[in-house]
Scaffold this motif. Structure first.
Motif: not given
Length: 187
Positions: A154-159
């Protein structure tokens, strides 16, 4: 409660496993400190920094032994990046792996690239209960490398780092300048 105290019974303990500090390299650490600050109140994050830099056989074996001892910790164990091989000694059902990029696959000889592909990507991604990538580009590169795990990444962008603040845009100069920031080729 501080990140180093014991979890309360109603809080989910999450151990964020960080690489050994390398002068000038702090992006992964910054990302996960920001993540930890914004987790819901029922999550109790702690940080664990591996004892050695991930260089050479001895340093990596020491880190594997250190990670193996983390198996006794309750809750989730999250390998935050750059030391993906550590996932291989953690309990599968409680292991999360984050991959930042596949830059370690470039350079070096055939044997080095093959070992890195196997020990940093193929085996850890297949082993971990969940794998995240910091972008769709990284996720797509992982799926290209390991097609059988396409539904498990799953792609979860950096904050965005909290110290970054928006500014009013300046008018574009007739001859604009472009700034590209990055200290290593994968940036």
């Amino acid at each position: 409660m501080s990140a180093t105290e014991r979890s309360e019974p109603d809080r989910l303990p999450v151990t964020l496993i960080l690489r050994h500090p390398v002068p000038g390299w702090h992006s992964i650490e910054t990302v996960f400190r920001t993540v930890a600050e914004h987790l819901p109140p029922d999550v109790d994050p702690t940080f664990h920094v591996v004892p050695r830099r991930s260089t050479g056989v001895v340093g990596r074996l020491v880190n594997l032994g250190d990670a193996f001892r983390l198996r006794r910790r309750p809750g989730l164990l999250h390998v935050t990046g750059d030391v993906q091989y550590l996932a291989l000694v953690l309990p599968r059902a409680r292991t999360i792996l984050t991959v930042h990029d596949l830059g370690t696959l470039s350079g070096g000889g055939w044997l080095r690239r093959t070992l890195i592909a196997l020990l940093w990507f193929h085996l850890p991604v297949r082993w971990a209960a969940r794998t995240t990538a910091v972008s769709t580009t990284t996720r797509d590169a992982l799926v290209g490398l390991i097609p059988s795990v396409s539904g498990r990444i799953r792609a979860i962008p950096n904050p965005v780092a909290p110290d970054l603040q928006p500014r009013a845009p300046k008018p574009i100069a007739p001859r604009p300048m472009v700034l590209a920031v990055g200290a290593t080729p994968n940036k």
